[in-house]
Design a protein around this motif. Structure first.
Motif, PDB file in Angstrom:
ATOM      1  N   ILE A  88      11.254   7.757   7.451  1.00  0.00           N
ATOM      2  CA  ILE A  88      11.598   6.386   6.829  1.00  0.00           C
ATOM      3  C   ILE A  88      10.496   5.400   6.600  1.00  0.00           C
ATOM      4  O   ILE A  88      10.263   4.865   5.505  1.00  0.00           O
ATOM      5  CB  ILE A  88      12.641   5.747   7.802  1.00  0.00           C
ATOM      6  CG1 ILE A  88      13.824   6.607   7.893  1.00  0.00           C
ATOM      7  CG2 ILE A  88      12.909   4.352   7.625  1.00  0.00           C
ATOM      8  CD1 ILE A  88      14.634   6.270   9.260  1.00  0.00           C
ATOM      9  N   ALA A  92       8.967   3.734   3.314  1.00  0.00           N
ATOM     10  CA  ALA A  92       8.959   2.383   3.189  1.00  0.00           C
ATOM     11  C   ALA A  92       7.565   1.714   2.806  1.00  0.00           C
ATOM     12  O   ALA A  92       7.259   0.689   2.197  1.00  0.00           O
ATOM     13  CB  ALA A  92       9.419   1.790   4.326  1.00  0.00           C
TER      14      ALA A  92
ATOM     15  N   ILE B  17      12.426   1.852   0.108  1.00  0.00           N
ATOM     16  CA  ILE B  17      12.657   0.617   1.004  1.00  0.00           C
ATOM     17  C   ILE B  17      13.682   0.676   1.502  1.00  0.00           C
ATOM     18  O   ILE B  17      14.160   0.307   2.915  1.00  0.00           O
ATOM     19  CB  ILE B  17      12.163  -0.583   0.416  1.00  0.00           C
ATOM     20  CG1 ILE B  17      10.447  -0.518   0.090  1.00  0.00           C
ATOM     21  CG2 ILE B  17      12.334  -1.679   1.332  1.00  0.00           C
ATOM     22  CD1 ILE B  17       9.925  -1.679  -0.848  1.00  0.00           C
ATOM     23  N   PRO B  19      16.044   2.836   3.115  1.00  0.00           N
ATOM     24  CA  PRO B  19      16.681   3.220   4.385  1.00  0.00           C
ATOM     25  C   PRO B  19      15.959   2.293   5.583  1.00  0.00           C
ATOM     26  O   PRO B  19      16.681   2.160   6.438  1.00  0.00           O
ATOM     27  CB  PRO B  19      15.838   4.712   4.642  1.00  0.00           C
ATOM     28  CG  PRO B  19      15.610   5.023   3.093  1.00  0.00           C
ATOM     29  CD  PRO B  19      15.564   4.037   2.322  1.00  0.00           C
ATOM     30  N   ALA B  20      14.594   1.816   5.534  1.00  0.00           N
ATOM     31  CA  ALA B  20      14.098   1.168   6.403  1.00  0.00           C
ATOM     32  C   ALA B  20      14.995  -0.091   6.464  1.00  0.00           C
ATOM     33  O   ALA B  20      15.269  -0.726   7.678  1.00  0.00           O
ATOM     34  CB  ALA B  20      12.622   0.859   6.213  1.00  0.00           C
ATOM     35  N   VAL B  21      15.228  -0.804   5.599  1.00  0.00           N
ATOM     36  CA  VAL B  21      15.933  -1.968   5.562  1.00  0.00           C
ATOM     37  C   VAL B  21      17.402  -1.961   5.908  1.00  0.00           C
ATOM     38  O   VAL B  21      17.838  -2.654   6.921  1.00  0.00           O
ATOM     39  CB  VAL B  21      15.733  -2.664   4.153  1.00  0.00           C
ATOM     40  CG1 VAL B  21      16.806  -4.035   4.192  1.00  0.00           C
ATOM     41  CG2 VAL B  21      14.522  -3.223   3.728  1.00  0.00           C
ATOM     42  N   ILE B  23      18.496   0.327   7.974  1.00  0.00           N
ATOM     43  CA  ILE B  23      18.761   0.614   9.409  1.00  0.00           C
ATOM     44  C   ILE B  23      18.318  -0.634  10.357  1.00  0.00           C
ATOM     45  O   ILE B  23      19.255  -0.894  11.100  1.00  0.00           O
ATOM     46  CB  ILE B  23      17.512   1.607   9.723  1.00  0.00           C
ATOM     47  CG1 ILE B  23      17.921   3.013   9.237  1.00  0.00           C
ATOM     48  CG2 ILE B  23      17.381   1.782  11.346  1.00  0.00           C
ATOM     49  CD1 ILE B  23      17.086   4.210   9.450  1.00  0.00           C
TER      50      ILE B  23
END
Lengths: 277, 293
Positions: A88, A92, B17, B19-21, B23
């Motif tokens: 992840i 990102a 971006i 997935p990070a945001v 989660i």
């Protein structure tokens, strides 16, 4: 003049040595207690000398199936946390380092800000969520709340690592017929590998050392992680210090090895705000 | 063509971006709102059905003497740790940045390693601070610093000081490395120029090094203050809390949530903790952005 210079230099070395003793003291005492026979634990005054070193405490731990479980649980949750976080956070980090769009910095900042949220404000709702989804007391599911701890600093670090790789390399690869994702996985990530490996190690350390979430989310005795498991030897009235310190030593050794491996990235990791539990 | 590439671009943002945001939003945003709203309701193990009570949880918490003891402990614990850790971190960083010293390659990992050892470290400190058989007491006694063994962790007045010693041991590497990064980024020419102008090492430190590392230092101190305020170290070392003497706000909230099942009271304490952190967080972000520019 020369004499004062020598004196200053000597006192600097002395300060370093005193600090080093302070830093090493708990580790040494942990190790010494773990190889001391039980009758030597309660000496007054205590001494650094071990008269008859024994391995009994270690044997006790290795023959206890619960402890084998604790170490496996810790390793499992730490490895999974590290892998999922890397997937992840590296994506990102790549997005933040390469793409340009409005509100990018705001999004980045919002991820970084998550390091500032006290665990206490979010732990109870997550506990209830987990209880409804039947995920409590599940070592693998513990990875999910651990992502809160690892994603912010990992995103920060991978952005820093990936920003240092020149864009031209990807552009050249794309001219040669690579897709964007192809260039990412074939060119960018391999070059960034050492930095990304450091992120993996930091995530592993963070998850291995985590205490509060493991304490709250895992309730049965055999499902604990090692950080909670060592308290099995600590009682209200009697504590088996030999076994407790042997288990602590075993939980500490992997951390020391990993720490030495990623030393070079320590300052960078700290700048990203790794708490280290 | 334009639409296709902008669609691709959007898709790319989403894939990288997204997935990070998401989660972070799911695991932090939602629970945060949940806890704060829970503090306006009355819910506990005896009253499982939440009832809206507006601010009466806050009123009852703010009018109980327990809360002020906990609040005092929290501030005392935070202040002790920030001062001790910053001081020790600063000294260590100055030494580790001193190019005239040899063997720093060996000293550096030794001095920074405590950061990697958390719970086993705290537990060992509990053992070392034992009032009868603790080596820490023996060392202090043989150095002449104390005349008799001190029960660090079983005496109310000393409990948080004892925990601070252990916590400083664990966390000073963080402060040290943040300061070290600042010192190492100062160009040598500046210090040399000051040296030629006749500035002694103390003057160079006060007028050059300190102002130049202050952005790093402020960021680190802000973040560290937040972490300390939320720290569970006293709970790891003294789970019983010594009749409340070693109980800080996060520990109080935790006990309300998970030991006494007073969910709304826990949420109220947690929300107050959150608000205390908010002011710190805002200044942290301001310092951080100033450093970026």
């Amino acid at each position: 003049m020369n004499l004062t210079k020598t004196f200053i230099k000597a006192s600097k070395y002395a300060a370093l040595v005193i600090l080093a003793i302070f830093a090493m003291l708990p580790m040494s005492w942990m190790l010494l207690t773990s190889i001391r026979p039980p009758e030597e634990h309660f000496l007054s005054p205590p001494t650094f000398l071990v008269k008859k070193p024994v391995l009994d405490h270690y044997l006790k731990i290795f023959s206890d199936i619960r402890f084998v479980n604790y170490f496996t649980n810790s390793a499992l949750v730490a490895v999974l946390t590290a892998i999922v976080t890397l997937l992840i956070a590296s994506l990102a980090g790549y997005g933040f380092s390469r793409l340009r769009f409005r509100s990018k910095e705001l999004l980045f900042l919002s991820i970084i800000t998550c390091q500032l949220i006290p665990l206490m404000v979010i732990i109870f709702p997550i506990y209830e969520m987990f209880s409804q989804l039947n995920l409590l007391d599940n070592v693998v599911a513990l990875v999910i709340p651990y992502l809160i701890l690892t994603i912010p600093f990992s995103t920060w670090m991978s952005r820093a690592v990936l920003s240092s790789i020149p864009r031209e390399l990807e552009e050249a690869a794309m001219l040669d017929g690579c897709t964007t994702l192809g260039a990412l996985f074939r060119i960018v990530f391999p070059i960034a590998a050492p930095g990304l490996a450091a992120i993996v190690v930091f995530c592993f350390i963070e998850a291995w050392n985590e205490y509060l979430l493991a304490l709250t989310f895992l309730s049965s005795v055999e499902k604990r992680t090692i950080q909670i498991g060592i308290f099995l030897f600590k009682g209200e009235y009697f504590t088996d210090w030999g076994a407790l310190m042997a288990a602590s030593t075993l939980a500490t050794i992997p951390m020391i090895i990993l720490f030495i491996l990623i030393q070079k990235y320590f300052i960078m990791g700290m700048a990203g705000g790794i708490k280290g539990s | 063509m334009v639409t296709k590439s902008s669609f691709n671009f959007f898709l790319f943002i989403l894939v990288t971006i997204g997935p990070a945001v998401s989660i972070v939003l799911a695991l932090i945003g939602y629970p945060l709102i949940y806890t704060i709203s829970l503090s306006f309701f009355n819910r506990s193990i005896i009253h499982p059905e939440p009832r809206f009570v507006f601010i009466s949880n806050y009123i009852s918490l703010l009018s109980s003497p327990t809360f002020y003891r906990v609040l005092y402990n929290t501030l005392y614990w935070t202040a002790l740790n920030v001062v001790a850790t910053t001081g020790l971190g600063l000294i260590t960083a100055i030494l580790l940045a001193d190019a005239s010293l040899k063997g720093l390659k060996i000293f550096r990992p030794i001095l920074l390693i405590p950061w990697a050892i958390s719970v086993p470290g705290y537990v060992t400190w509990v053992w070392m601070m034992n009032s009868d058989y603790g080596i820490f007491n023996e060392i202090l006694k043989s150095l002449g610093l104390i005349s008799h063994y001190i029960s660090w962790l079983s005496e109310g007045k000393l409990a948080l000081i004892g925990c601070t010693i252990a916590n400083t041991w664990h966390m000073y590497p963080y402060m040290c490395s943040m300061i070290l990064a600042g010192i190492l980024s100062i160009p040598n020419e500046i210090l040399e120029a000051a040296n030629i102008d006749g500035a002694g090492s103390l003057k160079r430190f006060l007028y050059i090094t300190l102002p130049l590392i202050s952005p790093n230092l402020l960021v680190a101190m802000c973040l560290y203050t937040i972490w300390t305020m939320n720290s569970f170290a006293p709970y790891i070392m003294i789970p019983g809390g010594l009749g409340g003497a070693a109980e800080t706000l996060p520990i109080y909230a935790y006990k309300m949530f998970f030991q006494r099942y007073e969910f709304s009271k826990g949420a109220t304490a947690a929300s107050i903790l959150f608000m205390m952190n908010l002011a710190l967080a805002v200044s942290y972000l301001r310092f951080l952005m100033r450093r970026w520019k």
